[in-house]
Design a protein around this motif. Structure first.
Motif: not given
Length: 326
Positions: A292-319
């Motif tokens: 429950a409430n897990d977020v599976l994030f599939i990044p774009n191959s052009a993005a920097k994988s493992g980027s904390r900024k990308a993860a935080e952006t996803v969290l902002q969208v979800i919350t």
């Protein structure tokens, strides 16, 4: 002819009073005189009509069952009603009236059933207050309510007034008021009969609540990002989640995906769990569960994988925006 109407109401759990009151506004179920079984056990709130032949001199009267279960009747005095079946109550009246008339002809009919009901609320097809003339198992009660909806959660919550006894389950808790016992069971286990001992008998006055399913989110480079209910299960696998999201987009960075998992009871940022979706798809790595409430994030191959900024952006969208399945 003697007409006796017994009226009262059982109390329903205060923690769920609003929802139950809403259901009651639709009308409590009534039991017809023709269908009430003779083994129906009387209780507070029931309405009965008692016919006694050749005793018209006894005026009709309306009485209420006392808190101790007794009531006072003309001529024959105090009679215990609560806890007796219709047949037993008829036998008691017949015995008492035999002092005044030979072979009294007594008929007892149930006209409304209020005391022996069960409240089934939440994600069922027919929520409401249902007649319970005799104890039924939890599965039978869920069936009475039309079964569970597709978006039902993984739990079923039972509530019982403590004065009726505690729920016969190991993980039972007393609420803050000290008046109710509650227990939470796995709906999947109940429906699949994995633990038959948990399919307990439901008693009149119990509340059966099936909450809406929790959500697992799939975001990023999938064809249909969004939130997906866990239905009756506590988890789904990563492959199932991607399937619900209609598969990976062509530019998905399958080696650099991650699960963002909230930390229970903490306001800290969710824990990041790296997952190699490519290896899982190829069968070279085990599939992993999503809760429950897990977020599976599939990044774009052009993005920097493992980027904390990308993860935080996803969290902002979800919350910031509630995402639900279409």
């Amino acid at each position: 002819m003697l007409l006796i109407i017994l009226e009262s109401a059982d109390s329903i759990c205060a923690a769920q009073a609003d929802e139950t009151s809403r259901l009651q506004s639709g009308g409590a179920s009534s039991a017809s005189e023709a269908t009430a079984p003779s083994d129906y056990v009387l209780g507070g709130g029931d309405q009965v009509v008692i016919h006694v032949q050749d005793m018209d001199e006894i005026p009709a009267s309306s009485l209420r069952i006392d808190p101790d279960g007794g009531l006072d009747l003309p001529l024959i005095g105090r009679v215990q009603a609560t806890g007796l079946t219709l047949q037993q109550f008829k036998a008691v009246l017949t015995a008492k009236l035999s002092k005044y008339i030979n072979s009294p002809q007594v008929a007892v009919n149930l006209t409304e059933n209020q005391s022996r009901t069960v409240s089934v609320i939440g994600e069922v097809n027919s929520p409401g207050i249902h007649p319970l003339p005799r104890p039924r198992t939890l599965i039978e009660v869920i069936s009475l309510a039309g079964g569970v909806k597709p978006d039902a959660g993984s739990k079923v919550v039972l509530t019982r007034e403590l004065r009726r006894g505690s729920l016969p389950l190991p993980e039972t808790h007393v609420d803050a008021s000290g008046r109710y016992t509650t227990a939470s069971l796995s709906l999947d286990n109940i429906l699949s009969a994995k633990h038959p001992a948990e399919n307990i008998l439901i008693e009149p006055g119990d509340i059966v609540s099936i909450p809406k399913g929790e959500i697992v989110y799939v975001v990023g480079n999938v064809h249909r990002p969004g939130g997906f209910p866990l239905t009756s299960h506590e988890s789904i696998t990563l492959l199932q989640a991607v399937s619900l999201a209609e598969g990976l987009a062509p530019n998905a960075a399958t080696k650099d995906a991650k699960i963002l998992r909230p930390i229970p009871g903490s306001e800290d940022k969710p824990r990041e769990i790296p997952v190699n979706v490519k290896e899982i798809f190829a069968g070279r790595a085990p599939d992993v569960p999503l809760y429950a409430n897990d977020v599976l994030f599939i990044p774009n191959s052009a993005a920097k994988s493992g980027s904390r900024k990308a993860a935080e952006t996803v969290l902002q969208v979800i919350t910031g925006v509630a995402i639900y399945s279409r």
